[in-house]
Design a protein around this motif. Structure first.
Motif, PDB file in Angstrom:
ATOM      1  N   LEU A   5      -8.390   1.728   0.232  1.00 46.39           N
ATOM      2  CA  LEU A   5      -7.867   0.606  -0.468  1.00 46.39           C
ATOM      3  C   LEU A   5      -8.063  -0.622   0.121  1.00 46.39           C
ATOM      4  CD1 LEU A   5      -4.565   1.851  -2.263  1.00 46.39           C
ATOM      5  CD2 LEU A   5      -6.387   0.610  -3.442  1.00 46.39           C
ATOM      6  N   ALA A   6      -7.597  -0.857   1.386  1.00 49.98           N
ATOM      7  CA  ALA A   6      -7.811  -2.025   2.044  1.00 49.98           C
ATOM      8  C   ALA A   6      -9.182  -2.666   2.202  1.00 49.98           C
ATOM      9  CB  ALA A   6      -7.347  -2.035   3.521  1.00 49.98           C
ATOM     10  N   HIS A  40      -5.105  -8.083  -4.491  1.00 51.97           N
ATOM     11  CA  HIS A  40      -4.895  -6.794  -4.233  1.00 51.97           C
ATOM     12  C   HIS A  40      -3.988  -6.105  -5.110  1.00 51.97           C
ATOM     13  CE1 HIS A  40      -1.198  -8.289  -2.065  1.00 51.97           C
ATOM     14  NE2 HIS A  40      -0.423  -7.147  -2.314  1.00 51.97           N
ATOM     15  N   CYS A  90      -9.948  -3.755  -1.382  1.00 50.02           N
ATOM     16  CA  CYS A  90      -9.343  -5.284  -1.568  1.00 50.02           C
ATOM     17  C   CYS A  90     -10.068  -6.257  -1.055  1.00 50.02           C
ATOM     18  CB  CYS A  90      -7.717  -5.233  -1.107  1.00 50.02           C
ATOM     19  SG  CYS A  90      -6.612  -4.205  -2.056  1.00 50.02           S
ATOM     20  N   ILE A 124      -5.087  -2.274  -6.266  1.00 53.75           N
ATOM     21  CA  ILE A 124      -4.141  -1.144  -6.055  1.00 53.75           C
ATOM     22  C   ILE A 124      -3.865  -0.482  -7.394  1.00 53.75           C
ATOM     23  CG2 ILE A 124      -2.021  -0.573  -5.079  1.00 53.75           C
ATOM     24  CD1 ILE A 124      -2.222  -2.456  -3.090  1.00 53.75           C
ATOM     25  N   GLY A 183      -5.079   4.470   2.484  1.00 57.60           N
ATOM     26  CA  GLY A 183      -4.696   3.010   2.635  1.00 57.60           C
ATOM     27  C   GLY A 183      -6.020   2.261   3.196  1.00 57.60           C
ATOM     28  N   LEU A 217       0.843  -1.178  -0.136  1.00 60.49           N
ATOM     29  CA  LEU A 217      -0.022  -0.029   0.086  1.00 60.49           C
ATOM     30  C   LEU A 217       0.807   1.247  -0.047  1.00 60.49           C
ATOM     31  CD1 LEU A 217      -2.894  -0.951   2.313  1.00 60.49           C
ATOM     32  CD2 LEU A 217      -3.182  -0.637  -0.114  1.00 60.49           C
TER      33      LEU A 217
END
Length: 381
Positions: free
Chosen positions: A334-335, A306, A338, A310, A331, A30
């Motif tokens: 994004l997490a 992932h 994912c 990303i 982050g 990340l």
């Protein structure tokens, strides 16, 4: 000590820890901080040790090779093919490279084919190692493990229970010999984040499938230890702290090669051993809660999906997102994306295909296998 009960079929704590390892890999990619990169590498080492443990724990006596390899094929290949195609599409549309180690532009056809066939980690070329979905390099090692496992398992089963500790120590020594051997390589220097390290050294110590075989072998020996009655009450917290301490010490005192697996291999093994012992004894913890186990079940999908998520996010809204909510906020978003993508991949690809074609009985241990393993007698400690 007595062997574990024959009714012990699942190891939920180890399943939950799979999510912790996958989350570390995600954090390493990340770009939140360079400090997350070394733990991400150790997470891969954990996966290799765990792979050896699980395959030995769930081995079925007189299991036909075709059936064994069919289960392994349907476990990893569908997710790999889907994320391979997804990453190719994202790179083609966005123009961004799949990895910072690659230049922008279309993926060369030869690299794409090598990645799809899971042959790319066998060659010390950056354009191959980081091609298409860069995390798929570890599947090259897994394929080697699967190919050798039917031949290695009978040898591991022949080790007397009282000699399992010696066998584990010997495999740990092999793990340390890998980075020592890597220092003998030379060649062009071009490894991002590793100034002065030749690509060939990085490749041999980290990517080259035979170099990761000792970690897999250690997992096999650990499974024999648990089957033979070794159930240490060490839990997973203390060994995990040991991983952090040894990783920090190795980073400060040893060449980078030793931080990939060797420096932390003993506490990693203790985490696996401690978690398995908790499950055999029926100990409840955060790592075997229903929610944690679910996250562990989608961890393989998370590991593979992932990178394209990303890259796509960075191309679409990466810059404005960081400006609006900061690096940490980006982050977190994004997490979350994912995890959602991992759930979808697991729910609609991995699980149905595994159950339809591969039997879907991961972690299941037949009574015949338990009896065969118990023939070596209880561990003498």
């Amino acid at each position: 000590m007595t062997p574990p009960p024959p009714g012990v079929r699942r190891l939920p704590t180890l399943t939950g820890l799979r999510f912790a390892a996958a989350a570390l890999v995600l954090l390493g990619h990340l770009n939140l901080s360079p400090a997350f990169v070394p733990p991400a590498r150790i997470a891969v080492s954990f996966f290799f040790v765990l792979s050896g443990f699980v395959l030995t724990w769930s081995a079925r006596e007189n299991d036909p090779l075709r059936r064994f390899w069919r289960r392994r094929f349907w476990k990893i290949l569908p997710n790999h093919v889907v994320t391979w195609g997804l990453m190719l599409a994202v790179v083609a549309v966005s123009g961004l490279p799949a990895s910072p180690a690659l230049p922008p532009g279309a993926t060369p056809p030869a690299s794409a084919v090598a990645n799809l066939a899971l042959l790319h980690a066998w060659f010390p070329a950056t354009t191959l190692l980081s091609s298409v979905n860069p995390v798929s390099w570890s599947l090259c090692s897994e394929l080697l493990f699967y190919a050798l496992f039917p031949a290695i398992l009978p040898l591991v089963l022949r080790i007397p229970a009282r000699r399992l500790g010696v066998a584990a120590a010997a495999v740990v020594v092999l793990t340390w010999l890998v980075p020592v051997a890597a220092l003998l390589f030379s060649g062009p220097v071009h490894v991002p984040g590793s100034p002065g390290m030749p690509v060939s050294q990085y490749w041999f110590a980290y990517y080259f499938p035979p170099s990761r075989l000792p970690e897999f072998l250690l997992g096999m020996v650990l499974a024999r230890m648990v089957h033979s009655g070794l159930l240490p009450r060490i839990g997973v917290t203390v060994p995990s702290l040991g991983i952090g301490v040894l990783l920090a010490a190795a980073t400060a005192a040893l060449p980078l090669h030793f931080t990939f697996a060797a420096a932390t291999i003993i506490p990693v093994a203790l985490v696996v051993l401690g978690a398995a012992a908790m499950d055999v004894r029926g100990v409840r913890s955060f790592w075997n809660l229903r929610a944690t186990v679910f996250l562990g079940e989608i961890s393989f999908a998370l590991y593979l999906v992932h990178p394209p998520v990303i890259v796509a996010y960075n191309r679409l809204v990466g810059g404005p997102s960081r400006a609006a909510i900061g690096v940490a906020g980006t982050g977190l978003v994004l997490a979350t994306l994912c995890l959602l993508a991992a759930w979808a991949l697991h729910r609609f690809v991995e699980r149905p295909l595994m159950w339809r074609f591969g039997s879907g009985r991961a972690f299941a241990t037949s009574r015949d296998t338990v009896r065969a393993l118990a023939k070596s007698g209880p561990a003498r400690l």
